[in-house]
Design a protein around this motif. Structure first.
Motif, PDB file in Angstrom:
ATOM      1  N   PRO A   1      -5.651  31.903  50.523  1.00  0.00           N
ATOM      2  CA  PRO A   1      -6.145  32.666  49.375  1.00  0.00           C
ATOM      3  C   PRO A   1      -5.731  32.108  48.013  1.00  0.00           C
ATOM      4  O   PRO A   1      -6.549  32.040  47.095  1.00  0.00           O
ATOM      5  N   VAL A   2      -4.481  31.694  47.874  1.00  0.00           N
ATOM      6  CA  VAL A   2      -4.027  31.157  46.584  1.00  0.00           C
ATOM      7  C   VAL A   2      -4.790  29.875  46.261  1.00  0.00           C
ATOM      8  O   VAL A   2      -5.204  29.651  45.120  1.00  0.00           O
ATOM      9  N   ASP A   3      -5.011  29.047  47.295  1.00  0.00           N
ATOM     10  CA  ASP A   3      -5.763  27.804  47.081  1.00  0.00           C
ATOM     11  C   ASP A   3      -7.237  28.092  46.762  1.00  0.00           C
ATOM     12  O   ASP A   3      -7.864  27.343  46.021  1.00  0.00           O
TER      13      ASP A   3
ATOM     14  N   ARG B   1      -7.586  28.503  43.150  1.00  0.00           N
ATOM     15  CA  ARG B   1      -7.535  27.179  42.489  1.00  0.00           C
ATOM     16  C   ARG B   1      -8.871  26.458  42.610  1.00  0.00           C
ATOM     17  O   ARG B   1      -9.349  25.848  41.660  1.00  0.00           O
ATOM     18  N   GLU B   2      -9.484  26.542  43.797  1.00  0.00           N
ATOM     19  CA  GLU B   2     -10.774  25.874  44.013  1.00  0.00           C
ATOM     20  C   GLU B   2     -11.893  26.521  43.199  1.00  0.00           C
ATOM     21  O   GLU B   2     -12.809  25.843  42.741  1.00  0.00           O
TER      22      GLU B   2
ATOM     23  N   LEU C   1     -16.194  29.416  38.913  1.00  0.00           N
ATOM     24  CA  LEU C   1     -16.544  30.802  38.594  1.00  0.00           C
ATOM     25  C   LEU C   1     -16.354  31.064  37.111  1.00  0.00           C
ATOM     26  O   LEU C   1     -15.600  30.363  36.428  1.00  0.00           O
ATOM     27  N   SER C   2     -16.996  32.124  36.636  1.00  0.00           N
ATOM     28  CA  SER C   2     -16.731  32.556  35.267  1.00  0.00           C
ATOM     29  C   SER C   2     -15.268  32.993  35.185  1.00  0.00           C
ATOM     30  O   SER C   2     -14.650  33.339  36.194  1.00  0.00           O
TER      31      SER C   2
ATOM     32  N   SER D   1      -1.000  24.857  37.522  1.00  0.00           N
ATOM     33  CA  SER D   1      -1.039  23.410  37.720  1.00  0.00           C
ATOM     34  C   SER D   1      -2.375  22.938  38.294  1.00  0.00           C
ATOM     35  O   SER D   1      -2.498  21.807  38.726  1.00  0.00           O
ATOM     36  N   SER D   2      -3.367  23.818  38.293  1.00  0.00           N
ATOM     37  CA  SER D   2      -4.677  23.427  38.837  1.00  0.00           C
ATOM     38  C   SER D   2      -5.324  22.401  37.918  1.00  0.00           C
ATOM     39  O   SER D   2      -4.983  22.285  36.752  1.00  0.00           O
ATOM     40  N   GLY D   3      -6.288  21.697  38.425  1.00  0.00           N
ATOM     41  CA  GLY D   3      -6.975  20.671  37.643  1.00  0.00           C
ATOM     42  C   GLY D   3      -8.136  21.212  36.840  1.00  0.00           C
ATOM     43  O   GLY D   3      -8.998  20.451  36.414  1.00  0.00           O
ATOM     44  N   ALA D   4      -8.187  22.513  36.611  1.00  0.00           N
ATOM     45  CA  ALA D   4      -9.326  23.121  35.920  1.00  0.00           C
ATOM     46  C   ALA D   4      -9.251  22.983  34.409  1.00  0.00           C
ATOM     47  O   ALA D   4     -10.120  23.448  33.714  1.00  0.00           O
ATOM     48  N   GLY D   5      -8.233  22.353  33.938  1.00  0.00           N
ATOM     49  CA  GLY D   5      -8.050  22.249  32.487  1.00  0.00           C
ATOM     50  C   GLY D   5      -6.990  23.225  32.052  1.00  0.00           C
ATOM     51  O   GLY D   5      -6.959  24.359  32.530  1.00  0.00           O
ATOM     52  N   PRO D   6      -6.093  22.800  31.172  1.00  0.00           N
ATOM     53  CA  PRO D   6      -4.956  23.651  30.816  1.00  0.00           C
ATOM     54  C   PRO D   6      -5.350  24.973  30.171  1.00  0.00           C
ATOM     55  O   PRO D   6      -4.739  25.991  30.425  1.00  0.00           O
TER      56      PRO D   6
END
Length: 190
Positions: free
Chosen positions: A10-12, A15-16, A21-22, A50-55
């Motif tokens: 679920p936590v991952d 992140r995905e 998503l909005s 720390s996800s790669g979605a942008g800081p």
């Protein structure tokens, strides 16, 4: 033969979904994940940060997520208020009113402002309607101002909801400086 399907923790999953998503939908998802047994909120927040979605996007998620939310609509309502520049309300605040323990969907406890999201089930039976009226009367007796919000106030008239909560805050002595930060995330249809 058994098929094995790949699954994501679920936590991952949050992140995905963060870049896909909005912002509001990913907060709704993250709030739900934080309520799952075995999910440690601080470690989940660290993972999402720390996800790669942008800081900026990750920071917004971590700032807006709340393990206390009990429904998607409560999450949406809370996010609307915060993005509009209002203070972060407390989710699922417990109060004793007229001798009964009550849990408020969202609250500004220091100002005695309760914000209740009423889903369709609040209007189905006479018993539920009566319970809601009794609950609101007991809160008002104890000095609480109660603001009721239905789906219309989130999906069709978010500006009206923001104005109602801002006005309540101002009546209770809290100065408010509204932001249009909610507008890209909530469409005004009314």
């Amino acid at each position: 033969m058994r098929l094995r399907l790949p699954t994501t923790a679920p936590v991952d999953l949050v992140r995905e979904c963060l870049p896909r998503l909005s912002l509001v939908d990913v907060v709704v998802l993250a709030d739900a994940v934080l309520r799952l047994p075995g999910v440690e909120p601080e470690s989940a927040r660290a993972s999402w940060s720390s996800s790669g979605a942008g800081p900026g996007r990750a920071r917004d998620l971590v700032r807006l997520v709340d393990a206390g939310a009990e429904s998607a609509m409560e999450s949406r309502l809370r996010v609307l208020l915060v993005l509009a520049g209002l203070p972060q309300p407390v989710a699922q605040f417990e109060v004793v009113a007229c001798g009964h323990r009550r849990r408020l969907d969202l609250a500004y406890p220091d100002l005695k402002i309760a914000i209740e999201y009423d889903g369709d089930h609040h209007y189905v039976t006479e018993a539920q309607k009566h319970a809601d009226i009794e609950r609101e009367m007991s809160l008002r007796t104890e000095g609480w101002e109660v603001i009721r919000v239905v789906s219309h106030g989130i999906y069709r008239d978010p500006a009206g909801t923001v104005k109602a909560v801002a006005a309540a805050l101002e009546r209770r002595g809290r100065s408010v400086r509204l932001s249009d930060g909610w507008r890209p995330h909530f469409r005004q249809l009314a």
